[in-house]
Motif scaffolding. Structure first.
Motif, PDB file in Angstrom:
ATOM      1  N   LEU A 152       0.839  -1.204   0.000  1.00  0.00           N
ATOM      2  CA  LEU A 152       0.000   0.000   0.000  1.00  0.00           C
ATOM      3  C   LEU A 152       0.871   1.250   0.000  1.00  0.00           C
ATOM      4  O   LEU A 152       1.760   1.391   0.827  1.00  0.00           O
ATOM      5  CB  LEU A 152      -0.921   0.003   1.232  1.00  0.00           C
ATOM      6  CG  LEU A 152      -1.833   1.214   1.355  1.00  0.00           C
ATOM      7  CD1 LEU A 152      -2.877   1.238   0.248  1.00  0.00           C
ATOM      8  CD2 LEU A 152      -2.515   1.214   2.728  1.00  0.00           C
ATOM      9  N   ARG A 153       0.575   2.168  -0.915  1.00  0.00           N
ATOM     10  CA  ARG A 153       1.325   3.418  -0.978  1.00  0.00           C
ATOM     11  C   ARG A 153       0.437   4.630  -0.724  1.00  0.00           C
ATOM     12  O   ARG A 153       0.940   5.713  -0.502  1.00  0.00           O
ATOM     13  CB  ARG A 153       2.015   3.558  -2.338  1.00  0.00           C
ATOM     14  CG  ARG A 153       3.196   2.628  -2.479  1.00  0.00           C
ATOM     15  CD  ARG A 153       4.262   2.944  -1.424  1.00  0.00           C
ATOM     16  NE  ARG A 153       5.236   1.870  -1.293  1.00  0.00           N
ATOM     17  CZ  ARG A 153       5.257   1.009  -0.306  1.00  0.00           C
ATOM     18  NH1 ARG A 153       4.353   1.031   0.646  1.00  0.00           N
ATOM     19  NH2 ARG A 153       6.177   0.075  -0.251  1.00  0.00           N
ATOM     20  N   GLY A 154      -0.862   4.469  -0.748  1.00  0.00           N
ATOM     21  CA  GLY A 154      -1.740   5.594  -0.459  1.00  0.00           C
ATOM     22  C   GLY A 154      -3.189   5.207  -0.627  1.00  0.00           C
ATOM     23  O   GLY A 154      -3.516   4.228  -1.300  1.00  0.00           O
ATOM     24  N   ALA A 155      -4.054   5.977   0.025  1.00  0.00           N
ATOM     25  CA  ALA A 155      -5.490   5.746  -0.066  1.00  0.00           C
ATOM     26  C   ALA A 155      -6.207   7.082   0.054  1.00  0.00           C
ATOM     27  O   ALA A 155      -5.795   7.937   0.834  1.00  0.00           O
ATOM     28  CB  ALA A 155      -5.948   4.787   1.027  1.00  0.00           C
ATOM     29  N   ALA A 156      -7.264   7.264  -0.724  1.00  0.00           N
ATOM     30  CA  ALA A 156      -8.008   8.522  -0.688  1.00  0.00           C
ATOM     31  C   ALA A 156      -9.459   8.281  -1.061  1.00  0.00           C
ATOM     32  O   ALA A 156      -9.777   7.339  -1.800  1.00  0.00           O
ATOM     33  CB  ALA A 156      -7.395   9.532  -1.662  1.00  0.00           C
ATOM     34  N   LYS A 157     -10.330   9.107  -0.520  1.00  0.00           N
ATOM     35  CA  LYS A 157     -11.721   9.143  -0.955  1.00  0.00           C
ATOM     36  C   LYS A 157     -11.842  10.252  -1.991  1.00  0.00           C
ATOM     37  O   LYS A 157     -11.241  11.317  -1.843  1.00  0.00           O
ATOM     38  CB  LYS A 157     -12.660   9.451   0.213  1.00  0.00           C
ATOM     39  CG  LYS A 157     -12.646   8.412   1.309  1.00  0.00           C
ATOM     40  CD  LYS A 157     -13.343   7.162   0.895  1.00  0.00           C
ATOM     41  CE  LYS A 157     -13.359   6.175   2.058  1.00  0.00           C
ATOM     42  NZ  LYS A 157     -13.939   4.917   1.710  1.00  0.00           N
ATOM     43  N   TRP A 158     -12.600   9.999  -3.026  1.00  0.00           N
ATOM     44  CA  TRP A 158     -12.832  11.014  -4.053  1.00  0.00           C
ATOM     45  C   TRP A 158     -14.214  11.589  -3.776  1.00  0.00           C
ATOM     46  O   TRP A 158     -15.229  10.967  -4.072  1.00  0.00           O
ATOM     47  CB  TRP A 158     -12.741  10.387  -5.432  1.00  0.00           C
ATOM     48  CG  TRP A 158     -12.776  11.361  -6.569  1.00  0.00           C
ATOM     49  CD1 TRP A 158     -12.551  12.703  -6.522  1.00  0.00           C
ATOM     50  CD2 TRP A 158     -13.032  11.042  -7.949  1.00  0.00           C
ATOM     51  NE1 TRP A 158     -12.662  13.245  -7.771  1.00  0.00           N
ATOM     52  CE2 TRP A 158     -12.945  12.253  -8.663  1.00  0.00           C
ATOM     53  CE3 TRP A 158     -13.329   9.870  -8.620  1.00  0.00           C
ATOM     54  CZ2 TRP A 158     -13.157  12.304 -10.042  1.00  0.00           C
ATOM     55  CZ3 TRP A 158     -13.526   9.930  -9.990  1.00  0.00           C
ATOM     56  CH2 TRP A 158     -13.441  11.133 -10.682  1.00  0.00           C
TER      57      TRP A 158
END
Length: 197
Positions: A152-158
């Motif tokens: 895992l390198r990143g996570a975001a909600k759009w």
């Protein structure tokens, strides 16, 4: 990516009564280890107390988890056991449980999955994916198997859906003249995760 292995779905128990059957498929890029993606939608907190009212352990326990929590916990338990059985027949230990779990990150179904080793891609992030009656929460999750979590390198909600005024700009009522673009295509926000190959 290319889909590999079998497409599988889990039936029975909570998945025959309220929670939608999870759907698992594996995807592979070149010769890399396949990633199993499991789409989920656990039973909602709704119809409490009217309608087909929940009772017993599924009744609202006044602990902030609303109705049908026991149902969602059973769904999480069965989902975890099913994924351990390699339903796509790929032998991959890279997996993502994704979708609307109808439980916030602090609720029992998500706690159970984390206790079983699943890693919350959004752990520690103050974010939301759904707004109802002015209250924001994170009902949508990406839980990674321990083997995949290290990539895992990143996570975001759009935030293209939950913040929109659904009565005016919602996916069910939006007129083409005011809804040009990706906005308000659902009442939940999509999630994005970045993984190393």
């Amino acid at each position: 990516v290319t889909r590999v292995g079998e497409v599988a779905s889990l039936l029975g128990g909570p998945f025959d009564d309220g929670s939608r059957p999870p759907l698992a498929a594996a995807f592979q890029r070149g010769e890399a280890v396949p990633v199993v993606v499991v789409a989920n939608h656990f039973k909602s907190k709704g119809r409490c107390p009217q309608g087909d009212a929940a009772n017993g352990p599924d009744a609202d326990q006044r602990d902030g988890q609303a109705c049908w929590n026991a149902h969602r916990v059973e769904a999480a338990d069965r989902l975890d056991a099913w994924l351990a059985s390699d339903p796509t027949r790929t032998g991959s230990d890279y997996a993502v449980i994704a979708g609307d779990m109808n439980a916030n990150g602090q609720e029992d179904p998500i706690h159970l999955l984390r206790e079983r080793g699943w890693v919350d891609a959004f752990e520690g992030e103050a974010t939301y994916s759904f707004v109802f009656d002015g209250m924001a929460g994170r009902l949508d999750h990406a839980l990674l198997s321990p083997a995949l979590a290290g990539r895992l390198r990143g996570a975001a909600k759009w935030h293209i859906n939950a913040d929109e005024a659904q009565d005016w700009f919602g996916y069910e009522t939006c007129a083409p003249d005011r809804c040009d673009g990706p906005w308000a295509v659902s009442d939940h926000d999509p999630l994005l995760i970045g993984l190393d190959p």
